[in-house]
Design a protein around this motif. Sequence first.
Motif, PDB file in Angstrom:
ATOM      1  N   ARG A 109      67.122  62.260 -12.150  1.00 54.31           N
ATOM      2  CA  ARG A 109      65.685  62.354 -11.890  1.00 54.31           C
ATOM      3  C   ARG A 109      65.400  63.202 -10.652  1.00 54.31           C
ATOM      4  O   ARG A 109      64.500  64.037 -10.648  1.00 54.31           O
ATOM      5  CB  ARG A 109      65.096  60.947 -11.716  1.00 54.31           C
ATOM      6  CG  ARG A 109      63.576  60.924 -11.596  1.00 54.31           C
ATOM      7  CD  ARG A 109      63.067  59.532 -11.337  1.00 54.31           C
ATOM      8  NE  ARG A 109      63.357  59.061 -10.000  1.00 54.31           N
ATOM      9  CZ  ARG A 109      62.653  59.395  -8.912  1.00 54.31           C
ATOM     10  NH1 ARG A 109      61.620  60.196  -9.008  1.00 54.31           N
ATOM     11  NH2 ARG A 109      62.988  58.917  -7.733  1.00 54.31           N
ATOM     12  N   ILE A 110      66.187  63.021  -9.620  1.00 53.55           N
ATOM     13  CA  ILE A 110      66.010  63.793  -8.381  1.00 53.55           C
ATOM     14  C   ILE A 110      66.295  65.274  -8.648  1.00 53.55           C
ATOM     15  O   ILE A 110      65.575  66.149  -8.166  1.00 53.55           O
ATOM     16  CB  ILE A 110      66.910  63.240  -7.263  1.00 53.55           C
ATOM     17  CG1 ILE A 110      66.406  61.870  -6.832  1.00 53.55           C
ATOM     18  CG2 ILE A 110      66.955  64.193  -6.080  1.00 53.55           C
ATOM     19  CD1 ILE A 110      67.320  61.115  -5.900  1.00 53.55           C
ATOM     20  N   GLU A 111      67.314  65.550  -9.430  1.00 48.92           N
ATOM     21  CA  GLU A 111      67.651  66.937  -9.766  1.00 48.92           C
ATOM     22  C   GLU A 111      66.518  67.602 -10.546  1.00 48.92           C
ATOM     23  O   GLU A 111      66.181  68.766 -10.313  1.00 48.92           O
ATOM     24  CB  GLU A 111      68.959  66.988 -10.563  1.00 48.92           C
ATOM     25  CG  GLU A 111      69.493  68.377 -10.769  1.00 48.92           C
ATOM     26  CD  GLU A 111      69.794  69.110  -9.477  1.00 48.92           C
ATOM     27  OE1 GLU A 111      69.522  70.334  -9.426  1.00 48.92           O
ATOM     28  OE2 GLU A 111      70.283  68.478  -8.518  1.00 48.92           O
ATOM     29  N   GLN A 112      65.907  66.872 -11.460  1.00 44.70           N
ATOM     30  CA  GLN A 112      64.787  67.417 -12.220  1.00 44.70           C
ATOM     31  C   GLN A 112      63.577  67.679 -11.323  1.00 44.70           C
ATOM     32  O   GLN A 112      62.841  68.646 -11.528  1.00 44.70           O
ATOM     33  CB  GLN A 112      64.384  66.466 -13.340  1.00 44.70           C
ATOM     34  CG  GLN A 112      65.378  66.440 -14.482  1.00 44.70           C
ATOM     35  CD  GLN A 112      65.010  65.422 -15.548  1.00 44.70           C
ATOM     36  OE1 GLN A 112      64.053  64.658 -15.381  1.00 44.70           O
ATOM     37  NE2 GLN A 112      65.767  65.400 -16.631  1.00 44.70           N
ATOM     38  N   LEU A 113      63.367  66.848 -10.322  1.00 43.74           N
ATOM     39  CA  LEU A 113      62.259  67.052  -9.396  1.00 43.74           C
ATOM     40  C   LEU A 113      62.479  68.288  -8.518  1.00 43.74           C
ATOM     41  O   LEU A 113      61.513  68.936  -8.125  1.00 43.74           O
ATOM     42  CB  LEU A 113      62.087  65.819  -8.502  1.00 43.74           C
ATOM     43  CG  LEU A 113      61.546  64.578  -9.196  1.00 43.74           C
ATOM     44  CD1 LEU A 113      61.577  63.387  -8.253  1.00 43.74           C
ATOM     45  CD2 LEU A 113      60.140  64.792  -9.707  1.00 43.74           C
ATOM     46  N   ARG A 114      63.709  68.613  -8.254  1.00 37.92           N
ATOM     47  CA  ARG A 114      64.016  69.781  -7.417  1.00 37.92           C
ATOM     48  C   ARG A 114      63.732  71.095  -8.142  1.00 37.92           C
ATOM     49  O   ARG A 114      63.514  72.115  -7.511  1.00 37.92           O
ATOM     50  CB  ARG A 114      65.475  69.750  -6.988  1.00 37.92           C
ATOM     51  CG  ARG A 114      65.759  68.700  -5.952  1.00 37.92           C
ATOM     52  CD  ARG A 114      67.188  68.738  -5.516  1.00 37.92           C
ATOM     53  NE  ARG A 114      67.447  67.703  -4.544  1.00 37.92           N
ATOM     54  CZ  ARG A 114      68.654  67.285  -4.220  1.00 37.92           C
ATOM     55  NH1 ARG A 114      69.721  67.820  -4.779  1.00 37.92           N
ATOM     56  NH2 ARG A 114      68.799  66.322  -3.336  1.00 37.92           N
ATOM     57  N   ARG A 115      63.766  71.084  -9.480  1.00 37.84           N
ATOM     58  CA  ARG A 115      63.561  72.309 -10.261  1.00 37.84           C
ATOM     59  C   ARG A 115      62.149  72.766 -10.253  1.00 37.84           C
ATOM     60  O   ARG A 115      61.191  72.245 -10.088  1.00 37.84           O
ATOM     61  CB  ARG A 115      64.020  72.090 -11.707  1.00 37.84           C
ATOM     62  CG  ARG A 115      65.483  71.858 -11.781  1.00 37.84           C
ATOM     63  CD  ARG A 115      65.898  71.621 -13.201  1.00 37.84           C
ATOM     64  NE  ARG A 115      67.272  71.128 -13.205  1.00 37.84           N
ATOM     65  CZ  ARG A 115      67.833  70.550 -14.217  1.00 37.84           C
ATOM     66  NH1 ARG A 115      67.189  70.400 -15.335  1.00 37.84           N
ATOM     67  NH2 ARG A 115      69.068  70.131 -14.148  1.00 37.84           N
TER      68      ARG A 115
END
Length: 115
Positions: A109-115
């Motif tokens: 989820r955090i990785e998706q928010l960074r995109r």
Amino acid sequence: MPLSYGKSRSVQLPPMVNRILYVKNLPYKITSEEMYDLFGKYGAIRQIRIGTEQKTRGSAYVVYEDIYDAKEACDHLQGFNVQGRYLVVLYHQVKNMAKRIDLPKEEERIEQLRR
């Protein structure tokens, strides 16, 4: 010389005791002032967080400056009647909260928010 009531600092506390109390079964319409009045009787409070979302309504976190004040509040307010509701006062357990978080999903989820 007589012993003073309450704060015996030489007593070793159980490991579950800490400065943060988790309070459940609060009336939905309780105010911050009422919380400070109720919990402030047992010592200096650093912070109170009252749940406002659908999932957190009726609960709060109370953070005391001193662990002995938190213990005294927990002991005295467990089952206390507030506006027709009986309080459930527990010590906040960080380990239990960590178990509830699915780490791989949270990292994704955090990785998706960074995109």
